[in-house]
Structures are given as structure tokens and as C-alpha cells.
Design an enzyme around this catalytic site. Sequence first.
Site, PDB file in Angstrom:
ATOM      1  N   LYS A 117       0.879  -1.181   0.000  1.00 48.03           N
ATOM      2  CA  LYS A 117       0.000   0.000   0.000  1.00 48.03           C
ATOM      3  C   LYS A 117       0.912   1.226   0.000  1.00 48.03           C
ATOM      4  CE  LYS A 117      -4.083   1.837   2.339  1.00 48.03           C
ATOM      5  NZ  LYS A 117      -4.928   2.125   1.188  1.00 48.03           N
TER       6      LYS A 117
HETATM    7  C1  PLP Z   1      -6.507   0.379  -4.095  1.00 53.47           C
HETATM    8  C2  PLP Z   1      -7.260  -0.160  -2.936  1.00 53.47           C
HETATM    9  N1  PLP Z   1      -7.860  -1.359  -3.062  1.00 53.47           N
HETATM   10  C3  PLP Z   1      -8.553  -1.894  -2.045  1.00 53.47           C
HETATM   11  C4  PLP Z   1      -8.689  -1.235  -0.844  1.00 53.47           C
HETATM   12  C5  PLP Z   1      -9.437  -1.866   0.295  1.00 53.47           C
HETATM   13  O1  PLP Z   1      -8.530  -2.324   1.257  1.00 53.47           O
HETATM   14  P1  PLP Z   1      -8.905  -2.391   2.793  1.00 53.47           P
HETATM   15  O2  PLP Z   1     -10.144  -3.202   2.875  1.00 53.47           O
HETATM   16  O3  PLP Z   1      -7.760  -3.087   3.428  1.00 53.47           O
HETATM   17  O4  PLP Z   1      -9.113  -1.027   3.270  1.00 53.47           O
HETATM   18  C6  PLP Z   1      -8.101   0.016  -0.680  1.00 53.47           C
HETATM   19  C7  PLP Z   1      -8.240   0.745   0.572  1.00 53.47           C
HETATM   20  O5  PLP Z   1      -7.309   1.013   1.245  1.00 53.47           O
HETATM   21  C8  PLP Z   1      -7.358   0.561  -1.749  1.00 53.47           C
HETATM   22  O6  PLP Z   1      -6.774   1.756  -1.629  1.00 53.47           O
END
Ligand code: PLP
Length: 316
Positions: free
Chosen positions: A159
Site C-alpha cells: 500500500k
Molecule cells: C486500491 C485499494 N484497493 C482496495 C482497498 C481496500 O482495502 P482495505 O479493505 O484493506 O481497506 C483500498 C483501501 O485502502 C485501496 O486503496
Amino acid sequence: MSFPGTGKIWMNGTLVDWADAKIHVASHVVHYGSAVFEGARCYDTKQGPACFRLDAHMRRLIDSARIYRMESPYDQQTLTDAVLELIRVNKFQACYIRPIVYRGYDSLGVNPNPCPVDVAIMLWEWGAYFTKEAIEEGLDVKISTWARNAPNTTPAMAKSVANYANAQLIKMEAIADGYAEGIALDTQGNLSEGSGQNLFIVRENVIHTPPIGSSVLSGITRDSVVTIARDLGFEVREQTLPREMLYIADEVFFVGTAVEVTPIKSVDRIKVGRGRRGPVTEAIQQKFFQIVKGDTPGPHGWLQPVYSREAATTRA
Ligand SMILES: Cc1ncc(COP(=O)(O)O)c(C=O)c1O
């Protein structure tokens, strides 16, 4: 959502006032996007404020840093304790939690190694990501002309701040074209995810979601929804999905920390199912909100109380 501009921010182990939480413009992160971060939520539950799957978020933060060869000066436990302390200090009942690990101030070659690895944690109040109505009625979305990053470019499992340059292009295009959100394909042309959400499709009572190999973030809500759906007795398939699955789906929905579980009512102006939230989405949404709000005992220990039992008694 705009910032309140008040309260404390945790910076490298020190609590500083919101207005004083500054970095130098020559910091590496400002020029080269050299940071990894998290987004988690603390919910106002009957048992007091509690963080949803904070351990999984902090694990992913450390994993993201590792992928980028960043040695966090603080381990997972220290950062988890810092988040809980910060919520207590700022006296939040519910909030969004944003830890960030970034390359700081030293020099501006592309090589980040000479720069220190700094860490900050900030909190703010963040309700529904879209509108309250969207949770019940669903969103109009489009397939983006921007593809998700190819697997051997910037890694989707990290991330990283850098990935959100792509996410911003997807989001801005969708808004400019009159949609609430965009869905990106991967570089093979298969379904990937939204700008900041994972994607689920329901057809004939079977739930599908693109696999990790389709350039998706390994979402913690995605993982939770797969577990909830299976607990409810649904078959869930993680498999490569072509774009056209969206046009013949009975239901489509987004999931993520920010969007929680949000239905999609049309894709490219083609109605999804009957053009409103479907029964499978609603069942999963209901269970999800019951769990995060502590209304039903989560069988998986996903809620971490901000106050220990003794602290809660003292507070009362
Ligand atoms: C690109 C992306 N995909 C998916 C998600 C969903 O991830 P999470 O459920 O861990 O927040 C996020 C959110 O952070 C994101 O930025």
C-alpha cells in the site's frame, strides 16, 4: 470530508499538535512518493471505541515497508500501541486511522537509502466515503480507461503512496465523466479493482472477486467479506474475471475500509440486476455492520477495544 485541524498527531514517538505536524519540502517522499501507509477504522461500539482488524492493518504496513526495503524504526506492536494511545489522547469514539511510513529529509537523489525512515499517525472523523444513500441505493460507476499498474511495475500488494497516482487518475476521470467511481482493469484486460476499493460480483448466488494476481490490493475488508460470505453459507470464488461479468451480474459491490460495503447499481450506464442493492449485498452489508459496531459477537476476534476493561471502569 475536510480536516478539523485540531488534536494530536504521533510523529516518531512524540505527540505534536495538528498545526505543528510538518515536514520539510525537501523530504524524499514529497518528490518521489517514497512512503507506505494504512487506512483503518475505529468504530463506536456498545463496548466503547474499538478498532477493526488493527493487527491486520499494522501487519500490512510492515509488509508494505519491507517490499520497499524500508526498515521501520518502530515494530508492529509499538505502532499498534501508538494508535490506541492516540485515540485515547484525542478522545475519539470513532475515527479513521492513518499511519504513514515515509522517507524523510537528507538528500534528493532517487536512491532513498540515505534518507531517514520516519513514521506518523493521524486520526480524524470520517463517516460514509460516498453518501449515506449510496450504502442503500448503490453507485453509478464506469470502467476506467486507465489500467491498474502491471505486476512488475509498482507492486499492488504494497500500500504505497506511489500507487495512488494511478488511483487519482481513475477517480478524476470517473468524476469528470459523471460517475461516482471507476473500476480499473489489469494489464491483461481482466477486472482489477476500484480506485480505493476491492470488487465483488454476485451471479446466481455465487460470489466472485478478482484474485491477488489481478493487481489488486490485498484488502482487509475483502478478506473479511470473503469470511462473512462463507459463514453465511455462500460459495465464494477468487478467480480471474472478464469485464463483461459486470454487465451480466445480478449484483456488484465495492468493499474497503473507507467505503465499507457499498452496492453498485450501474456500470457504464448498464443497470446491474434490477438497478438497486440486491439481497446478497444487503445480507453481507448487514452482517458486516453488525460485526464492526459490536452488535453481534464477531466470531473471529476482529474488534480490538481502545480501552482495557480496567481503563473503561476508571473512565466511567
Ligand atoms: C486500491 C485499494 N484497493 C482496495 C482497498 C481496500 O482495502 P482495505 O479493505 O484493506 O481497506 C483500498 C483501501 O485502502 C485501496 O486503496
